[in-house]
Motif scaffolding. Sequence first.
Motif, mmCIF file in Angstrom:
data_model
loop_
_atom_site.group_PDB
_atom_site.id
_atom_site.type_symbol
_atom_site.label_atom_id
_atom_site.label_comp_id
_atom_site.label_asym_id
_atom_site.label_seq_id
_atom_site.Cartn_x
_atom_site.Cartn_y
_atom_site.Cartn_z
ATOM 1 N N LEU A 180 -32.025 30.466 46.890
ATOM 2 C CA LEU A 180 -32.066 31.581 47.835
ATOM 3 C C LEU A 180 -33.224 31.368 48.804
ATOM 4 O O LEU A 180 -34.328 30.995 48.395
ATOM 5 C CB LEU A 180 -32.243 32.900 47.089
ATOM 6 C CG LEU A 180 -31.112 33.316 46.154
ATOM 7 C CD1 LEU A 180 -31.445 34.647 45.483
ATOM 8 C CD2 LEU A 180 -29.801 33.412 46.905
ATOM 9 N N PRO A 181 -33.010 31.621 50.107
ATOM 10 C CA PRO A 181 -34.067 31.371 51.091
ATOM 11 C C PRO A 181 -35.066 32.511 51.180
ATOM 12 O O PRO A 181 -34.798 33.636 50.751
ATOM 13 C CB PRO A 181 -33.282 31.250 52.401
ATOM 14 C CG PRO A 181 -32.130 32.185 52.208
ATOM 15 C CD PRO A 181 -31.746 32.052 50.747
ATOM 16 N N VAL A 182 -36.213 32.203 51.735
ATOM 17 C CA VAL A 182 -37.119 33.219 52.257
ATOM 18 C C VAL A 182 -36.683 33.462 53.699
ATOM 19 O O VAL A 182 -36.580 32.528 54.493
ATOM 20 C CB VAL A 182 -38.584 32.747 52.226
ATOM 21 C CG1 VAL A 182 -39.494 33.768 52.909
ATOM 22 C CG2 VAL A 182 -39.034 32.510 50.791
ATOM 23 N N VAL A 183 -36.391 34.716 54.051
ATOM 24 C CA VAL A 183 -35.928 35.067 55.390
ATOM 25 C C VAL A 183 -37.059 35.753 56.141
ATOM 26 O O VAL A 183 -37.732 36.631 55.590
ATOM 27 C CB VAL A 183 -34.696 35.992 55.328
ATOM 28 C CG1 VAL A 183 -34.298 36.469 56.724
ATOM 29 C CG2 VAL A 183 -33.512 35.274 54.673
ATOM 30 N N VAL A 184 -37.278 35.365 57.386
ATOM 31 C CA VAL A 184 -38.303 36.002 58.211
ATOM 32 C C VAL A 184 -37.689 36.446 59.533
ATOM 33 O O VAL A 184 -36.933 35.707 60.162
ATOM 34 C CB VAL A 184 -39.515 35.060 58.449
ATOM 35 C CG1 VAL A 184 -39.093 33.742 59.080
ATOM 36 C CG2 VAL A 184 -40.582 35.741 59.299
ATOM 37 N N ALA A 222 -43.391 30.651 55.788
ATOM 38 C CA ALA A 222 -43.376 29.202 55.550
ATOM 39 C C ALA A 222 -44.177 28.861 54.304
ATOM 40 O O ALA A 222 -43.749 28.040 53.475
ATOM 41 C CB ALA A 222 -43.934 28.470 56.770
ATOM 42 N N ASP A 223 -45.331 29.482 54.145
ATOM 43 C CA ASP A 223 -46.134 29.254 52.938
ATOM 44 C C ASP A 223 -45.404 29.747 51.697
ATOM 45 O O ASP A 223 -45.425 29.104 50.643
ATOM 46 C CB ASP A 223 -47.478 29.980 53.053
ATOM 47 C CG ASP A 223 -48.432 29.323 54.039
ATOM 48 O OD1 ASP A 223 -48.093 28.241 54.550
ATOM 49 O OD2 ASP A 223 -49.502 29.892 54.288
ATOM 50 N N ARG A 239 -43.213 26.057 64.754
ATOM 51 C CA ARG A 239 -44.458 26.525 64.133
ATOM 52 C C ARG A 239 -44.367 26.406 62.611
ATOM 53 O O ARG A 239 -45.331 25.995 61.959
ATOM 54 C CB ARG A 239 -44.717 27.975 64.538
ATOM 55 C CG ARG A 239 -45.973 28.583 63.921
ATOM 56 C CD ARG A 239 -46.375 29.824 64.654
ATOM 57 N NE ARG A 239 -47.504 30.510 64.045
ATOM 58 C CZ ARG A 239 -48.436 31.162 64.725
ATOM 59 N NH1 ARG A 239 -48.371 31.190 66.037
ATOM 60 N NH2 ARG A 239 -49.419 31.779 64.111
ATOM 61 N N ALA A 240 -43.207 26.776 62.064
ATOM 62 C CA ALA A 240 -43.024 26.680 60.613
ATOM 63 C C ALA A 240 -43.096 25.226 60.143
ATOM 64 O O ALA A 240 -43.670 24.930 59.093
ATOM 65 C CB ALA A 240 -41.697 27.308 60.215
ATOM 66 N N ARG A 241 -42.517 24.305 60.923
ATOM 67 C CA ARG A 241 -42.553 22.885 60.545
ATOM 68 C C ARG A 241 -43.978 22.341 60.566
ATOM 69 O O ARG A 241 -44.367 21.544 59.710
ATOM 70 C CB ARG A 241 -41.669 22.071 61.492
ATOM 71 C CG ARG A 241 -40.187 22.296 61.293
ATOM 72 C CD ARG A 241 -39.351 21.308 62.081
ATOM 73 N NE ARG A 241 -37.937 21.649 61.995
ATOM 74 C CZ ARG A 241 -37.278 22.366 62.884
ATOM 75 N NH1 ARG A 241 -37.914 22.821 63.958
ATOM 76 N NH2 ARG A 241 -36.002 22.640 62.713
ATOM 77 N N LEU A 242 -44.751 22.758 61.555
ATOM 78 C CA LEU A 242 -46.142 22.320 61.619
ATOM 79 C C LEU A 242 -46.939 22.893 60.452
ATOM 80 O O LEU A 242 -47.877 22.265 59.953
ATOM 81 C CB LEU A 242 -46.766 22.747 62.945
ATOM 82 C CG LEU A 242 -46.248 22.032 64.201
ATOM 83 C CD1 LEU A 242 -46.828 22.679 65.453
ATOM 84 C CD2 LEU A 242 -46.610 20.547 64.152
#
Length: 290
Positions: free
Chosen positions: A3-7, A23-24, A72-75
């Motif tokens: 299951l994903p974390v959704v933002v 992301a963290d 930003r999440a990838r970085l």
Amino acid sequence: MDLPVVVGVDGSEPSLRAVDWAADEAALRGAPLRLVYASLWERYEGQSLADDLAKPSEQVRAEDVVRVAAERARLRQDGVRISTGVLPEEPGFALVREGQGACALVLGTRGRSGLAEVLLGSVSLTVAARADCPVIVVRPGSDNQVRAGAHGRLVVGVGEHGAHSKALSFAVEEARLRGASLDAVRAWRCPAHESTDHPLLAGEPARLHERLAAEVLDRALKETPPDVDLRRRTAEGPARRVLLNASHEADLLVVGARRDRGRLGLQLGRVAHAVLHHGACAVAVVPEPA
């Protein structure tokens, strides 16, 4: 399937701070990350109006928003699997639906302008009140570090669900994943009609209610894994005041919210409502069964 974390994202700085947190959180859980932008512009205005106004369409802007947020999440966490969604829907409805297939929803609290601030605040409250999964709201001024928070401490309010509390289970899991300490707090109050001025009885009602609160904590925490750095704490006063005070020394405050499927409207109690508005750290609202 994980299951994903959704933002939820909208291009504002608060929503980008929520992306950092999400992301963290995804990296900590080994979960995928899904970034969602929801807007009614396309449904009610459409491309033709955007062309008439000689302005870029909302859809193009939305795709730019999620692209920037994804980068930003990838970085931030380059090992996390990322997906995006642009949904021409009312944000609260779309995010609640996304939460049905998520391990957690992460939101900011404020938008891009005066009106947007009100609207996004309303979205956060709506989602926290109706989502089927834990909702983490990254408060303004709170530290958006998950693994290495400023305090290394989480706080959970222990309510009537005790050992069966979904909020307590979530808080224990978060503390273990982070390697952080966990303060389990139970508020208590002595009803005014039980107080007495008799010198031989003074303080007895208060001690009774404090002892009952400690017993609730002991029962709730009886099966907490031994590797969790746990502190039990009782405090006199309204639960919302006690938890707001505790939030000043925490990286995350976890509270439960009851869900009554037969009840219409928002289902967010006074405690959850207060800490979402005034907490000094990020707040997680975890749905509890009625």
